[in-house]
Design a protein around this motif. Structure first.
Motif, PDB file in Angstrom:
ATOM      1  N   ASP A   1      -2.999   9.541  -0.183  1.00 32.24           N
ATOM      2  CA  ASP A   1      -2.914   8.988   1.165  1.00 32.24           C
ATOM      3  C   ASP A   1      -1.497   9.142   1.705  1.00 32.24           C
TER       4      ASP A   1
ATOM      5  N   THR B   1       1.843   7.508   4.267  1.00 28.02           N
ATOM      6  CA  THR B   1       2.477   6.340   4.895  1.00 28.02           C
ATOM      7  C   THR B   1       2.286   6.365   6.407  1.00 28.02           C
TER       8      THR B   1
ATOM      9  N   TYR C   1      -4.158   2.505   8.233  1.00 25.49           N
ATOM     10  CA  TYR C   1      -5.140   1.732   7.472  1.00 25.49           C
ATOM     11  C   TYR C   1      -5.143   2.252   6.048  1.00 25.49           C
ATOM     12  N   ASP C   2      -5.279   1.359   5.085  1.00 25.34           N
ATOM     13  CA  ASP C   2      -5.260   1.723   3.667  1.00 25.34           C
ATOM     14  C   ASP C   2      -6.665   2.148   3.209  1.00 25.34           C
TER      15      ASP C   2
ATOM     16  N   SER D   1      -7.494   2.296  -0.769  1.00 23.57           N
ATOM     17  CA  SER D   1      -7.908   1.051  -1.428  1.00 23.57           C
ATOM     18  C   SER D   1      -9.393   0.775  -1.216  1.00 23.57           C
TER      19      SER D   1
ATOM     20  N   THR E   1       0.807   8.641  -3.066  1.00 21.41           N
ATOM     21  CA  THR E   1       1.070   8.453  -1.639  1.00 21.41           C
ATOM     22  C   THR E   1       2.192   9.388  -1.217  1.00 21.41           C
TER      23      THR E   1
END
Length: 153
Positions: free
Chosen positions: A8, A10, A14-15, A18, A36
């Protein structure tokens, strides 16, 4: 044990990783490696590195902004992800949510959550339930929103 890579950025708002991890952990037992990176164009090399190490499949999460340059960067990242798939012979599931896909921030967050979780289900099917995917062919599945449904003859 199968290994799923999650990559993913930065830049995303939205995460999604997770959400996907939570869904995968509820569906099956897999190893998960999470990386990340700063931006969307960094996704291909991170995904490639995970596939070259121990991962069987990778989910690449990105949230391009609404501007033309954001869409151009997303296209470049997508092209890189495709090249990484061809280099390794392994799948990278691109999970991009464009900021202009939703009318407001609540709808955007819901879209990101649902798309990540539904693509995690696709990962599960790719790894363990190929027969389920075959049955879904031509049914107009859409991750994150309502399915389009099949066309009738």
């Amino acid at each position: 044990m199968a290994c799923v890579g999650l990559v993913d950025t930065t830049f995303a708002r939205y995460d999604m990783a997770s959400e996907a991890k939570d869904k995968l952990e509820n569906l099956c037992s897999v190893g998960i490696k999470h990386k990340t990176v700063p931006g969307i164009k960094d996704l291909p090399v991170a995904a490639l590195n995970l596939l070259r190490k121990d991962c069987d499949i990778v989910m690449a999460f990105g949230m391009p902004g609404p501007e033309p340059i954001d869409k151009q960067c997303a296209h470049q990242a997508s092209t890189g992800l495709i090249k990484a798939q061809l280099m390794t012979g392994k799948h990278i599931i691109e999970v991009f949510v464009y900021e202009d896909e939703a009318a407001d921030e609540n709808e955007l967050a819901e879209l990101a959550k649902n798309r990540a979780r539904e693509h995690a289900e696709n990962i599960y099917r790719l790894l363990f339930k190929q027969d389920e995917l075959r049955k879904m062919a031509g049914t107009g599945q859409r991750e994150g929103g309502p399915d389009a449904g099949p066309l009738r003859r």
